[in-house]
Design an enzyme around this catalytic site. Structure first.
Site, PDB file in Angstrom:
ATOM      1  N   TYR A   1       0.852  -1.198   0.000  1.00 44.92           N
ATOM      2  CA  TYR A   1       0.000   0.000   0.000  1.00 44.92           C
ATOM      3  C   TYR A   1       0.886   1.245   0.000  1.00 44.92           C
ATOM      4  O   TYR A   1       0.714   2.164  -0.815  1.00 44.92           O
ATOM      5  CB  TYR A   1      -0.921  -0.015   1.232  1.00 44.92           C
ATOM      6  CG  TYR A   1      -1.667   1.285   1.445  1.00 44.92           C
ATOM      7  CD1 TYR A   1      -2.875   1.526   0.794  1.00 44.92           C
ATOM      8  CD2 TYR A   1      -1.158   2.292   2.278  1.00 44.92           C
ATOM      9  CE1 TYR A   1      -3.557   2.727   0.972  1.00 44.92           C
ATOM     10  CE2 TYR A   1      -1.830   3.490   2.456  1.00 44.92           C
ATOM     11  CZ  TYR A   1      -3.031   3.702   1.814  1.00 44.92           C
ATOM     12  OH  TYR A   1      -3.694   4.897   1.976  1.00 44.92           O
TER      13      TYR A   1
HETATM   14  N1  NAP Z   1      -9.780   7.676   5.598  1.00 44.16           N
HETATM   15  C1  NAP Z   1      -8.596   7.990   6.067  1.00 44.16           C
HETATM   16  O1  NAP Z   1      -8.414   8.159   7.287  1.00 44.16           O
HETATM   17  C2  NAP Z   1      -7.449   8.174   5.095  1.00 44.16           C
HETATM   18  C3  NAP Z   1      -6.144   8.356   5.593  1.00 44.16           C
HETATM   19  C4  NAP Z   1      -5.102   8.526   4.694  1.00 44.16           C
HETATM   20  C5  NAP Z   1      -5.333   8.538   3.332  1.00 44.16           C
HETATM   21  N2  NAP Z   1      -6.604   8.367   2.885  1.00 44.16           N
HETATM   22  C6  NAP Z   1      -6.841   8.379   1.433  1.00 44.16           C
HETATM   23  O2  NAP Z   1      -7.982   9.183   1.155  1.00 44.16           O
HETATM   24  C7  NAP Z   1      -8.741   8.601   0.084  1.00 44.16           C
HETATM   25  C8  NAP Z   1     -10.190   8.372   0.531  1.00 44.16           C
HETATM   26  O3  NAP Z   1     -10.199   7.588   1.723  1.00 44.16           O
HETATM   27  P1  NAP Z   1     -11.510   6.837   2.193  1.00 44.16           P
HETATM   28  O4  NAP Z   1     -11.311   6.499   3.610  1.00 44.16           O
HETATM   29  O5  NAP Z   1     -12.716   7.595   1.753  1.00 44.16           O
HETATM   30  O6  NAP Z   1     -11.374   5.487   1.333  1.00 44.16           O
HETATM   31  P2  NAP Z   1     -12.442   4.303   1.233  1.00 44.16           P
HETATM   32  O7  NAP Z   1     -13.570   4.507   2.149  1.00 44.16           O
HETATM   33  O8  NAP Z   1     -11.664   3.029   1.330  1.00 44.16           O
HETATM   34  O9  NAP Z   1     -12.974   4.486  -0.256  1.00 44.16           O
HETATM   35  C9  NAP Z   1     -12.129   4.271  -1.333  1.00 44.16           C
HETATM   36  C10 NAP Z   1     -12.936   4.150  -2.578  1.00 44.16           C
HETATM   37  O10 NAP Z   1     -12.093   3.559  -3.571  1.00 44.16           O
HETATM   38  C11 NAP Z   1     -12.850   2.639  -4.319  1.00 44.16           C
HETATM   39  N3  NAP Z   1     -12.046   1.501  -4.747  1.00 44.16           N
HETATM   40  C12 NAP Z   1     -11.401   0.606  -3.981  1.00 44.16           C
HETATM   41  N4  NAP Z   1     -10.810  -0.320  -4.738  1.00 44.16           N
HETATM   42  C13 NAP Z   1     -11.093   0.005  -6.016  1.00 44.16           C
HETATM   43  C14 NAP Z   1     -10.779  -0.603  -7.264  1.00 44.16           C
HETATM   44  N5  NAP Z   1     -10.075  -1.733  -7.348  1.00 44.16           N
HETATM   45  N6  NAP Z   1     -11.237  -0.006  -8.386  1.00 44.16           N
HETATM   46  C15 NAP Z   1     -11.987   1.118  -8.323  1.00 44.16           C
HETATM   47  N7  NAP Z   1     -12.331   1.731  -7.169  1.00 44.16           N
HETATM   48  C16 NAP Z   1     -11.888   1.163  -6.031  1.00 44.16           C
HETATM   49  C17 NAP Z   1     -13.924   2.112  -3.388  1.00 44.16           C
HETATM   50  O11 NAP Z   1     -15.042   1.846  -4.192  1.00 44.16           O
HETATM   51  P3  NAP Z   1     -16.353   1.034  -3.717  1.00 44.16           P
HETATM   52  O12 NAP Z   1     -16.659   1.516  -2.333  1.00 44.16           O
HETATM   53  O13 NAP Z   1     -17.359   1.484  -4.709  1.00 44.16           O
HETATM   54  O14 NAP Z   1     -16.029  -0.401  -3.774  1.00 44.16           O
HETATM   55  C18 NAP Z   1     -14.138   3.231  -2.396  1.00 44.16           C
HETATM   56  O15 NAP Z   1     -15.298   3.963  -2.629  1.00 44.16           O
HETATM   57  C19 NAP Z   1      -8.014   7.319  -0.315  1.00 44.16           C
HETATM   58  O16 NAP Z   1      -7.186   7.586  -1.416  1.00 44.16           O
HETATM   59  C20 NAP Z   1      -7.197   6.987   0.912  1.00 44.16           C
HETATM   60  O17 NAP Z   1      -6.015   6.247   0.614  1.00 44.16           O
HETATM   61  C21 NAP Z   1      -7.665   8.178   3.725  1.00 44.16           C
END
Ligand code: NAP
Length: 236
Positions: free
Chosen positions: A148
């Site tokens: 990751y």
């Molecule tokens: N949340 C945090 O605390 C945090 C911290 C650091 C960085 N980030 C970054 O911020 C961003 C948003 O975070 P988040 O927490 O909202 O992430 P999340 O809830 O895991 O959502 C990620 C989205 O990516 C989509 N996805 C996953 N695998 C995929 C694939 N193979 N092909 C196409 N789409 C795919 C998922 O789609 P489906 O749901 O439709 O399956 C999901 O809606 C991400 O880039 C994450 O790395 C988040």
């Protein structure tokens, strides 16, 4: 009659951060296209608000190229691309290569191909941006999420190369968040440990990413940078 502004593409916007940013942009009158992988209530909500939704799985080259073709059927211009889709997978014994390939595809191959093949759509917008949502963990590496972390670090590097290649018309930047939102099943001990890692010690929620996206869209003099949004983890 004025034509409507070019849409912003947000990938992986069916829930949480991507969904929130899409709703905020739509509420400002900014047209939005999203990609989603799973049917979730958020997708229906966005459709009802007028978003164009395209189903896409970015885990293979073939499916990324198919997404790009569908995107081009739906729009002939883009105001911005926000690469938000992400999977937070740990190493799995016996399947390390599969996990690595999958994360490289989602975090690097998909943005790489989408940027190269959609530059023409961005060129048709008066101002244009690409924003890669990375992760603050790339600053130090991760012993539990090696693939990751490496794939998100690769995405940071795409920011530099595409900023150089697409200047001056398209700005290309990254955002590197640390904890934004816990998962519902994160227990109290995990939450306390994670909060204690940053100087500010809060779970900020998705608004801080929307603010960062807004800043990068609005600022005409920033390209090739990654904005750290980590609550001061690096100073603790
Ligand atoms: N949340 C945090 O605390 C945090 C911290 C650091 C960085 N980030 C970054 O911020 C961003 C948003 O975070 P988040 O927490 O909202 O992430 P999340 O809830 O895991 O959502 C990620 C989205 O990516 C989509 N996805 C996953 N695998 C995929 C694939 N193979 N092909 C196409 N789409 C795919 C998922 O789609 P489906 O749901 O439709 O399956 C999901 O809606 C991400 O880039 C994450 O790395 C988040």
């Amino acid at each position: 009659m004025a034509s409507s502004p070019a849409p912003v593409l947000i990938t992986g916007a069916s829930q949480r951060i991507g969904l929130y940013c899409a709703e905020r942009l739509l509420s400002e009158g900014q047209p939005v296209i999203i990609s989603y992988r799973s049917e979730r209530p958020g997708v229906e909500r966005l459709k009802a608000l007028g978003a164009i939704t395209v189903q896409a799985d970015f885990s293979s080259q073939e499916s990324v190229l198919s997404f790009i073709a569908q995107l081009k059927d739906r729009t002939d211009s883009l105001r911005a691309i926000v690469h938000n889709a992400s999977e937070w997978l740990a190493e799995t014994e016996g399947h390390e290569g599969d996990v690595f390939t999958r994360l490289i595809n989602v975090h690097m191959l998909a943005p790489y191909l989408i940027n190269l093949h959609c530059a023409g759509l961005l060129q048709r917008s008066e101002t244009a941006d690409i924003i890669h949502i990375g992760d603050d963990v790339t600053r130090k590496g991760s012993h539990k999420h090696i693939a990751y972390c490496a794939s998100k670090a690769g995405m940071d590097n795409l920011t530099l190369s595409f900023a150089a290649r697409f200047a001056p018309h398209i700005k290309v930047n990254g955002i590197a968040p640390a904890l934004l939102m816990f998962q519902p099943d994160d227990d109290a001990a995990y939450r306390a440990r994670t909060l204690a890692k940053s100087a500010l010690g809060i779970e900020p929620g998705p608004e801080v990413i929307y603010q960062s996206v807004r800043y990068l869209l609005d600022n005409p003099y920033v390209t090739g940078t990654t904005l750290t949004v980590n609550g001061g983890r690096h100073v603790k």
